[in-house]
Design a protein around this motif. Structure first.
Motif, PDB file in Angstrom:
ATOM      1  N   GLN A  71       0.894  -1.422  -0.041  1.00 25.87           N
ATOM      2  CA  GLN A  71      -0.006  -0.144   0.017  1.00 25.87           C
ATOM      3  C   GLN A  71       0.838   1.093   0.027  1.00 25.87           C
ATOM      4  OE1 GLN A  71      -3.426  -0.406  -0.483  1.00 25.87           O
ATOM      5  NE2 GLN A  71      -2.918  -2.361  -0.341  1.00 25.87           N
ATOM      6  N   LEU A  72       1.968   1.194  -0.572  1.00 24.54           N
ATOM      7  CA  LEU A  72       3.000   2.247  -0.923  1.00 24.54           C
ATOM      8  C   LEU A  72       3.402   2.746   0.502  1.00 24.54           C
ATOM      9  CD1 LEU A  72       0.906   4.500  -3.524  1.00 24.54           C
ATOM     10  CD2 LEU A  72       2.558   2.651  -3.854  1.00 24.54           C
ATOM     11  N   ARG A  73       3.560   2.042   1.577  1.00 28.33           N
ATOM     12  CA  ARG A  73       4.013   2.098   2.781  1.00 28.33           C
ATOM     13  C   ARG A  73       5.449   1.325   3.136  1.00 28.33           C
ATOM     14  NH1 ARG A  73       0.947   5.692   1.728  1.00 28.33           N
ATOM     15  NH2 ARG A  73      -0.579   6.627   3.144  1.00 28.33           N
ATOM     16  N   PHE A  74       6.154   1.894   3.927  1.00 27.18           N
ATOM     17  CA  PHE A  74       7.323   1.161   4.247  1.00 27.18           C
ATOM     18  C   PHE A  74       7.344   1.196   5.913  1.00 27.18           C
ATOM     19  CE2 PHE A  74       8.309   1.917  -0.040  1.00 27.18           C
ATOM     20  CZ  PHE A  74       9.124   0.755  -0.595  1.00 27.18           C
ATOM     21  N   ASP A  75       7.852   0.312   6.590  1.00 26.64           N
ATOM     22  CA  ASP A  75       8.103   0.097   7.931  1.00 26.64           C
ATOM     23  C   ASP A  75       9.740   0.469   8.359  1.00 26.64           C
ATOM     24  OD1 ASP A  75       5.531   0.151   8.855  1.00 26.64           O
ATOM     25  OD2 ASP A  75       5.774  -2.050   8.451  1.00 26.64           O
ATOM     26  N   ASP A  76      10.169   1.015   9.205  1.00 28.96           N
ATOM     27  CA  ASP A  76      11.559   1.139   9.509  1.00 28.96           C
ATOM     28  C   ASP A  76      11.898   0.270  10.522  1.00 28.96           C
ATOM     29  OD1 ASP A  76      14.323   1.739  10.543  1.00 28.96           O
ATOM     30  OD2 ASP A  76      13.578   3.632  11.164  1.00 28.96           O
ATOM     31  N   ILE A  77      12.799  -0.849  10.148  1.00 24.70           N
ATOM     32  CA  ILE A  77      12.978  -1.814  11.240  1.00 24.70           C
ATOM     33  C   ILE A  77      14.590  -2.071  11.308  1.00 24.70           C
ATOM     34  CG2 ILE A  77      11.050  -3.156  10.358  1.00 24.70           C
ATOM     35  CD1 ILE A  77      12.770  -4.923   8.817  1.00 24.70           C
ATOM     36  N   SER A  78      15.155  -0.844  11.152  1.00 20.93           N
ATOM     37  CA  SER A  78      16.702  -0.721  11.142  1.00 20.93           C
ATOM     38  C   SER A  78      17.336  -1.571  12.289  1.00 20.93           C
ATOM     39  CB  SER A  78      17.068   0.824  11.176  1.00 20.93           C
ATOM     40  OG  SER A  78      16.297   1.445  10.014  1.00 20.93           O
ATOM     41  N   ASP A  79      17.020  -1.096  13.570  1.00 22.41           N
ATOM     42  CA  ASP A  79      17.700  -1.601  14.730  1.00 22.41           C
ATOM     43  C   ASP A  79      17.319  -2.979  14.903  1.00 22.41           C
ATOM     44  OD1 ASP A  79      19.019   0.629  15.202  1.00 22.41           O
ATOM     45  OD2 ASP A  79      17.506   1.420  16.496  1.00 22.41           O
ATOM     46  N   PRO A  80      15.921  -3.485  14.942  1.00 25.48           N
ATOM     47  CA  PRO A  80      15.807  -4.978  15.213  1.00 25.48           C
ATOM     48  C   PRO A  80      16.322  -5.903  14.129  1.00 25.48           C
ATOM     49  CG  PRO A  80      13.693  -3.876  14.428  1.00 25.48           C
ATOM     50  CD  PRO A  80      14.964  -2.773  14.769  1.00 25.48           C
ATOM     51  N   SER A  81      16.771  -5.269  12.689  1.00 25.13           N
ATOM     52  CA  SER A  81      17.315  -6.286  11.675  1.00 25.13           C
ATOM     53  C   SER A  81      18.841  -6.481  11.931  1.00 25.13           C
ATOM     54  CB  SER A  81      16.930  -5.253  10.301  1.00 25.13           C
ATOM     55  OG  SER A  81      18.129  -4.123  10.383  1.00 25.13           O
ATOM     56  N   GLY A  82      19.358  -5.878  12.807  1.00 28.84           N
ATOM     57  CA  GLY A  82      20.784  -6.254  12.920  1.00 28.84           C
ATOM     58  C   GLY A  82      21.663  -5.655  12.311  1.00 28.84           C
ATOM     59  N   VAL A  83      21.263  -4.578  11.240  1.00 27.01           N
ATOM     60  CA  VAL A  83      22.294  -3.862  10.517  1.00 27.01           C
ATOM     61  C   VAL A  83      22.875  -3.008  11.220  1.00 27.01           C
ATOM     62  CG1 VAL A  83      20.725  -4.079   8.356  1.00 27.01           C
ATOM     63  CG2 VAL A  83      20.506  -2.420   9.757  1.00 27.01           C
ATOM     64  N   ASN A  84      22.354  -2.415  12.351  1.00 22.09           N
ATOM     65  CA  ASN A  84      23.282  -1.909  13.256  1.00 22.09           C
ATOM     66  C   ASN A  84      24.120  -2.224  14.692  1.00 22.09           C
ATOM     67  OD1 ASN A  84      23.227   0.633  11.541  1.00 22.09           O
ATOM     68  ND2 ASN A  84      21.006   0.756  12.412  1.00 22.09           N
ATOM     69  N   ASP A  85      23.948  -3.715  14.491  1.00 22.52           N
ATOM     70  CA  ASP A  85      24.429  -4.320  15.741  1.00 22.52           C
ATOM     71  C   ASP A  85      26.308  -4.197  15.822  1.00 22.52           C
ATOM     72  OD1 ASP A  85      22.182  -5.387  16.246  1.00 22.52           O
ATOM     73  OD2 ASP A  85      22.564  -7.307  15.703  1.00 22.52           O
ATOM     74  N   GLU A  86      26.748  -3.867  14.727  1.00 23.72           N
ATOM     75  CA  GLU A  86      28.389  -3.692  14.802  1.00 23.72           C
ATOM     76  C   GLU A  86      28.564  -2.287  15.155  1.00 23.72           C
ATOM     77  OE1 GLU A  86      30.870  -6.087  14.768  1.00 23.72           O
ATOM     78  OE2 GLU A  86      29.096  -7.576  14.832  1.00 23.72           O
TER      79      GLU A  86
END
Length: 566
Positions: free
Chosen positions: A402-417
């Motif tokens: 529906q032309l929408r995005f959710d910000d899942i940056s932190d739980p996704s692990g891309v910023n764990d390091e």
């Protein structure tokens, strides 16, 4: 009041549950891969030439079925004045997911100041060739096989010069020989660095504002190993000297001919429509893709085409500078609409300096997500309280439909390091498990290998296309699949993101569908062929005019502990 409290508690609990069971997840695999650090370091980023590198590439340099990694190696001011450094490093993927530095043995010997990368088979011999842009000159490496390269830059006539940044391959005249577009940035000289200064939020720095830009190049492939520079004749030379960075080819108007988007820093971007006669016309302003919805020219850097809403038209995402939201241009057919804020991309990206980006289906649900790399250009920015830091977080947006995005940056692990100042991103299935991974360029450090270890029961499929009358790497080919009543499309790209190269194989997430009803391939020369009723969970090699010539099964899908549907 009581209902509001209950609702608030419910939202908090659902958010916590969501954070604990991210539908997309990555881990940093540098230690297990053994990837060393390439090139030199820049302890202080004072000059523009220091700030703009770096591209990465994922490509199979010896056709063994495993992706290898190329990373540009920036120079330093003293070293460049003395002749420069090797412009690119190459890491071969061995068995057991280990990478070996083969730069010296591969013949990638030209020195300079590396910036970006793009891959194609320019001579149609079946081996992927590598183009490296740089400050002061570019280099074309011809692949001899087994990851051995020869420098054919001068013979081919594609050295360019000046401050080259982005590069992308596309067969704009559909003659079977892939051509090369190169964007260039500002006019600067290492002998006079720092003569033009700007006050940026209290810092006295060298910045592009007010500096003169350079024209762009279009190299037409003659088919005999040489190229002709035709940018003026084709109408894509950029006589205004806008500050060109990221470049991508794509057929945005669905007429069967590849068009070009050029992300220009601080100035309106270009959208060159292919006129089918060897020339282009810039449609960016008329189509609505040149500037933001507010009419502002952005600090545009990385770019990608992708059909994120599955309506059969290519949309555009553009990574931008600090205090600007990423742009998301939705292709409505007649024009583009900037839907950045409505799609919920604005607030999470606003503060950061964004570079590499791309449309990728990371969780194999059939909807393309967006990953963005960020990092400031000034090391001294850390001295200013309240300002974004030099090392900044990555941003991962999951496509919610529906032309929408959710910000899942932190739980996704891309910023764990630990955070880095990042530049280009290349996307591809590095370990051939059916999930798309990423390699990210880090300033003053080794690139990050982000392995997608998402767990779900979604099916997927990948296609390696081989042209015969079309260019051999099938750059510009479009695959459209239909399954479960849903249609998706992808195109083979010879360069995208921020001056980087992603896997040439096309990947589709299929959700719960384990078979594909129809596959239509439109080859770069315009011819089409169709396949029907194909099983999911495999990598298929398809040769133009001959159908499927190879099948490699993907690992079985795995069920997650917990899932969250879109």
């Amino acid at each position: 009041m009581r209902v509001s409290v209950v609702l608030a508690i419910s939202l908090l609990l659902s958010s916590a549950a969501f954070a604990q069971s991210a539908p997309i997840h990555f881990h940093n695999a540098n230690k297990e891969a053994g990837l060393p650090m390439p090139g030199s370091t820049q302890p202080e980023m004072k000059y523009i030439v220091q700030q703009m590198a770096g591209g990465v590439a994922l490509f199979d340099c010896d056709n063994d079925g495993k992706l290898d990694i190329a990373v540009v190696t920036p120079s330093t001011i003293p070293s460049y004045r003395a002749g420069g450094d090797l412009m690119v490093a190459l890491y071969h993927q061995d068995s057991g997911f280990k990478f070996t530095d083969i730069t010296k043995s591969s013949g990638l010997t030209r020195k300079g100041w590396g910036m970006g990368l793009a891959v194609a088979d320019f001579d149609n011999d079946g081996m992927p060739d590598l183009y490296v842009t740089g400050y002061g000159g570019n280099v074309l490496y011809h692949n001899l096989g087994n990851c051995k390269f020869e420098d054919v830059t001068d013979r081919a006539g594609v050295a360019g010069g000046g401050f080259s940044t982005g590069a992308a391959w596309g067969d704009y005249d559909r003659d079977g020989n892939v051509d090369l577009f190169v964007s260039r940035y500002i006019h600067t000289d290492v002998a006079t660095l720092g003569e033009i200064k700007t006050n940026y939020r209290g810092l006295i720095v060298e910045a592009p504002w007010g500096m003169s830009g350079e024209t762009d190049f279009l190299f037409h492939n003659r088919g005999n190993g040489t190229f002709e520079e035709v940018s003026k004749k084709a109408g894509v030379s950029d006589p205004e000297g806008r500050l060109g960075l990221g470049v991508v080819w794509g057929d945005y108007d669905n007429d069967g001919w590849p068009d070009i988007f050029v992300a220009n820093d601080t100035e309106p971007s270009y959208l060159y429509r292919n006129k089918h006669d060897g020339t282009f016309e810039d449609q960016a302003l008329l189509s609505g893709a040149a500037v933001s919805a507010e009419g502002k020219a952005m600090g545009s850097m990385g770019v990608d085409f992708g059909d994120f809403d599955r309506d059969g038209r290519l949309d555009i995402t553009v990574a931008t500078f600090a205090y600007q939201p990423d742009n998301l241009f939705h292709n409505g057919g007649d024009e583009f609409s900037d839907i950045t804020w409505a799609a919920k991309l604005g607030q999470p990206t606003f503060r950061w300096v964004k570079w590499g980006t791309g449309f990728v289906d990371f969780d194999n649900d059939g909807l393309q997500d967006i990953l963005v790399a960020a990092g400031h250009i000034y090391t001294a920015i850390d001295q200013l309280p309240g300002e974004p830091a030099f090392r900044e977080p990555m941003i991962l947006f999951r496509n919610a439909g529906q032309l929408r995005f959710d910000d899942i940056s932190d739980p996704s692990g891309v910023n764990d390091e630990p955070l880095q100042s990042r530049r280009g991103i290349a996307f591809g299935d590095i370990n051939n498990d059916g999930n798309i991974d990423a390699v990210v360029f880090n300033v003053n450090g080794p690139p990050s290998i982000l392995i997608n270890d998402s767990k779900n029961s979604n099916h997927r499929v990948m296609f390696k296309l081989v042209g015969t009358t079309s260019n051999r790497a099938a750059i510009g080919a479009r695959v459209t699949i239909t399954t479960g009543g849903i249609t998706q499309l992808r195109e083979v790209k010879g360069g995208n993101s921020y001056i980087s190269q992603s896997d040439l194989r096309l990947h589709f997430g299929l959700g719960k569908e384990n078979r594909i009803a129809k596959i239509e391939i439109r080859w770069p020369n315009g011819k089409t062929e169709e396949l029907k009723d194909l099983a999911a969970d495999a990598i298929y090699t398809i040769v133009e005019g001959s159908g499927i010539k190879g099948t490699v099964p993907l690992p079985p899908v795995t069920e997650p502990t917990t899932t969250k549907a879109k």
